[in-house]
Design a protein around this motif. Sequence first.
Motif, mmCIF file in Angstrom:
data_model
loop_
_atom_site.group_PDB
_atom_site.id
_atom_site.type_symbol
_atom_site.label_atom_id
_atom_site.label_comp_id
_atom_site.label_asym_id
_atom_site.label_seq_id
_atom_site.Cartn_x
_atom_site.Cartn_y
_atom_site.Cartn_z
ATOM 1 N N ALA A 179 -38.669 5.720 4.396
ATOM 2 C CA ALA A 179 -37.773 4.567 4.625
ATOM 3 C C ALA A 179 -36.340 4.982 4.994
ATOM 4 O O ALA A 179 -35.768 4.489 5.831
ATOM 5 N N ALA A 180 -36.015 5.960 4.147
ATOM 6 C CA ALA A 180 -34.442 6.372 4.139
ATOM 7 C C ALA A 180 -34.086 6.954 5.458
ATOM 8 O O ALA A 180 -33.396 6.713 6.389
ATOM 9 N N ARG A 181 -35.339 8.025 6.002
ATOM 10 C CA ARG A 181 -35.102 8.631 7.429
ATOM 11 C C ARG A 181 -35.289 7.529 8.464
ATOM 12 O O ARG A 181 -34.507 7.633 9.458
ATOM 13 N N ASP A 182 -36.325 6.380 8.322
ATOM 14 C CA ASP A 182 -36.379 5.337 9.201
ATOM 15 C C ASP A 182 -35.130 4.628 9.359
ATOM 16 O O ASP A 182 -34.823 4.254 10.581
ATOM 17 N N LEU A 183 -34.136 4.433 8.373
ATOM 18 C CA LEU A 183 -32.944 3.791 8.289
ATOM 19 C C LEU A 183 -31.990 4.567 8.812
ATOM 20 O O LEU A 183 -30.534 4.331 8.560
ATOM 21 N N CYS A 184 -32.320 5.795 9.701
ATOM 22 C CA CYS A 184 -31.337 6.590 10.337
ATOM 23 C C CYS A 184 -30.504 7.287 9.166
ATOM 24 O O CYS A 184 -29.411 7.648 9.725
ATOM 25 N N ALA A 185 -30.931 7.788 8.300
ATOM 26 C CA ALA A 185 -30.299 8.784 7.450
ATOM 27 C C ALA A 185 -30.491 10.018 7.867
ATOM 28 O O ALA A 185 -31.801 10.592 8.270
ATOM 29 N N THR A 186 -29.701 10.966 7.939
ATOM 30 C CA THR A 186 -29.962 12.576 8.268
ATOM 31 C C THR A 186 -30.682 13.058 6.895
ATOM 32 O O THR A 186 -30.823 12.452 5.752
ATOM 33 N N ARG A 187 -31.241 14.020 7.162
ATOM 34 C CA ARG A 187 -31.973 14.817 5.941
ATOM 35 C C ARG A 187 -31.103 14.735 5.010
ATOM 36 O O ARG A 187 -31.415 14.663 3.617
ATOM 37 N N HIS A 204 -28.336 10.418 -0.872
ATOM 38 C CA HIS A 204 -28.418 8.845 -1.265
ATOM 39 C C HIS A 204 -29.528 8.428 -1.976
ATOM 40 O O HIS A 204 -29.682 7.418 -2.546
ATOM 41 N N VAL A 205 -30.781 9.174 -1.702
ATOM 42 C CA VAL A 205 -31.952 8.662 -2.269
ATOM 43 C C VAL A 205 -32.559 9.814 -3.253
ATOM 44 O O VAL A 205 -32.873 9.044 -4.264
ATOM 45 N N VAL A 206 -33.001 10.848 -2.932
ATOM 46 C CA VAL A 206 -33.495 11.604 -3.714
ATOM 47 C C VAL A 206 -32.759 11.884 -5.087
ATOM 48 O O VAL A 206 -33.506 11.926 -6.020
ATOM 49 N N ILE A 207 -31.729 12.665 -4.596
ATOM 50 C CA ILE A 207 -30.697 12.897 -5.765
ATOM 51 C C ILE A 207 -30.786 11.836 -6.900
ATOM 52 O O ILE A 207 -31.048 11.926 -8.033
ATOM 53 N N PRO A 208 -29.989 10.675 -6.615
ATOM 54 C CA PRO A 208 -30.085 9.598 -7.494
ATOM 55 C C PRO A 208 -31.306 9.240 -8.195
ATOM 56 O O PRO A 208 -31.354 8.898 -9.365
ATOM 57 N N LEU A 209 -32.491 9.285 -7.448
ATOM 58 C CA LEU A 209 -33.734 8.692 -8.092
ATOM 59 C C LEU A 209 -34.396 9.655 -8.924
ATOM 60 O O LEU A 209 -35.118 9.430 -9.771
ATOM 61 N N SER A 210 -33.943 10.934 -8.898
ATOM 62 C CA SER A 210 -34.377 12.179 -9.922
ATOM 63 C C SER A 210 -33.440 12.184 -11.014
ATOM 64 O O SER A 210 -33.712 13.221 -11.599
#
Lengths: 301, 265, 365
Positions: free
Chosen positions: A203-211, A217-223
Amino acid sequence: MAHPGRDHLPGSRRIVNRLLPIQSPFPIRVALLLSLLFWGICFLLPLALMFLVSLISRGPYGGLEWTWTGENYVRLADPLVIGIFLKSFLYASGTTIVCALLGFPLAYCIARSSRAWQQWLLVLVMIPFWTNFLVRTYAWVLIFRADGVINGFVKFLGWTGDPIPLLFTDFSVFVGLVYGYLPFMVLPLVAALERISIHLEEAARDLCATRFRMFWHVVIPLSKPGWVAGAVLVFIPSLGAFITPYLLGGGQSLMIGTLIQQEFLVARDWPFGAALSFGLMGTILVLWGWLGRKSTEQAAG
Amino acid sequence: MTRFPTMFILNSVAVLCFLYLPVAVLIVLSFNDSQMGVTWQGFSLRWYDKLFHNPAFLDAMINSLIIALASTGMSLLLGVGTAIGMERLRGRAVSFINMGLVLPLVIPEILLGVALLMMFVLIRMPLGFLTIMLGHGVFSLPLTIVIIRARLRKLDPTWEDAARDLGADSWRVLTHVTLPLLKPAIVGAALLAFTVSLDDFVVTFFVAGPGSTTLPLKVFSMIKTGMTPEINALSALLVLVSILGVGCSWCYQQRVGRYAEKRLL
Amino acid sequence: MELCVRLDRVSKRHGTTTAVNQVSLEIQRGEFFSLLGPSGSGKTTLLRLIAGLDFPDQGHIYIQNTLVNAQPPDQRPVNLVFQHYALFPHLSVYDNVAFGLKMRRQSSKKIQSAVGKMLELVRLQGKERRFPNDLSGGEQQRVALARALVNEPVVVLLDEPLAALDQQLRQSMHGELKRLQQELHSTFICVTHQQDEALMLSDRLAVMSAGTVLQVGTPQELYHTPHSTTVADFIGLSNTVTGVIAGGEGEICWMRKEGLPPFKVPRPVHPISSERVTVMIRPEQLAIGCGSSTSVSENSIPGIVEKTVFNGNEIFCHVRLSTDVLWVVRMPSSTFRTQLLAIGQPVQVEWLIQDGIIFPVHGVS
């Protein structure tokens, strides 16, 4: 819940029932009680005794003199002691950061690889984790010492000067600490990363986030639970490390752990050693409280 | 499919090499014929031979096994019951017990070691097998409890309800349902407690007495008194033991996996 | 008829919420009794109270005229089929079914024959050595049933027995459940939130809401003479309109409502304190007509078709009767009717006066 005839049980049972009035078979209650007893005698009592000893004076010839004093804690303010505390703190923080940086990509690859790969990679990480800590540290002595692997290799390449001094340096202690505690960072991170649905990343990549932005913004906060657990599991033991500075640091590189050991076994100044131990424990408890009790429970589980 | 950034893969490979470099060095050097240093002088088993003819080493191994067995047994005996009992506790008691449970696992081992040493000396308890066993219990008991509770929390409580509904009293709920379902966790906890006890150096170092030298203590004294390749052989053996340990627990988990992880729906 | 389970003003609180509030029920031997209600209405708690997995805070529970309030579950002659079956994953199908008998210390020979018979009854012969995880949902369901039934309980309790099955399997299990209950002549108490299931299976059922029993009766009684709009709403679809009763002769009164022509309703059986009442008519009791041939026993009100919903065998026609009254008419589907019911089409909605059910309206509105 009705317990018919509870008062007619034999005496010992009645006491256990009264102390732990929970609806469980008798052996369970006995186990619970014995565990509590064991914990009290072998954990709480030693710490309490240590606190008492930290408040008395040292007798001649390394004995104890039961006169109350706060002097041992005053001695903690000695610049030398403070220096060692600060250095240990620095080592532990550095170890935690380096472990996190090295551990995250590996943890991510483990968490996101196929089932079969994951099993093998986990086993690969687990083996050093289960290997004797002393042995693992000793291996670095073989690598670092003057006639060790690195110097041997350098000599093989054509170096003719003196052997590079590697063992008994800050560097060797630091490498030893990172090596010793790296699996403690990787394993909680794997557990945390596995819980993040791959769809969130998509979803993050789909919303135009670079890797990079996806990770940031997604993986590090969620982990975060994994980071916190890993940090606790790396920071605290490396702060109180004893084997690593002892074997790889020699006399040059004292940390709190080696200092405590010296006070107890070499200088035989138990009261001061006890005060040092409480200084270390206080530091850890404050940090632990700061990082939050919850994440520690996760770490232990 | 490029699911992983290349950097990640390179980094992971490097980290794995870093993890295994010392282990590899140990194993290779344990077969080196050379008396000193790292120069390869040919394959030899003589350090192993020397090790197995060293009575001090064999004594240490037996001591280690006795202590590990005893402390694991104690941890299981008390830990399984305690973990099950704790599930029934409610309210403030639980968070208090949780704190007390995690504390021995969190504080550095050296603190446990010196505190126990001081207590044993103050109450005039002779240092030896018993003190080491108790010392190992301080961390292996909480470890056992934590592992078994983690599994217990995953168990569906309706299994116990179903057993009670089918006429099992609380004792038989325990023996026919709860314990069999906990078996994987109990085996896992036992393996971990055993390994941790076998490997422990710091606490043992402080509370060991004469005649109760364990393997890690032996390794330590060998390192201190002068490094002979015998230590390499011993270390390599310990690595082998840990590989076997991981392998065993992994195989066991694969075998029981069919009902260990899947929850019935 | 012999009384099997009797609940006398039973209450149970979970913390601050009252899960079951002053419930009294009498269930006869050999009955298929359902507890119907939305989730959270206390029906599962009630089941657990009967099973002995929870204990009531107030009231009395009798099983075969014995007070069982404090009896632990292992001593009660009842067995529960759990919602997700709660089959023991470490035991084979055979050992799962044999569990209850083993706990009662039956001889192994007796266990063997009883389990064999039961597995045959639920059509699971040959699967004795399988483990629950290897079975399909329907098979797991039948193991759970067999595990409860093999103990020959006085009452079999079923907690949402079919909720985890897909639509088709559920249909065939309906028949299976009814067959088992009749073959074994046992008492079933079944918790469900599926009204069609409850209506099809039960001899009698109780509708529960917010911890209380609203009405007990046969499916027919509950469907056709509900005591309140809540019951009516929960069992089947219903059309309602609230108005004032005014005059009328004999068994029939006139009802007036702003925006609608006056229409006839049956006189309430019990004298009603207020004049405001709600009348309820089931969608299938309504018909679309042309308004020409109205007999004296029928009502006919004009309306406009707002939309039609087609589900294969039925058409649901939504007709607006006034600005605040929208009724649904249910009829068998046919191409002809569909064509007739264009949106915006003026139609007459007709029904038999006796099909209207009157509820008093409490309070001011």
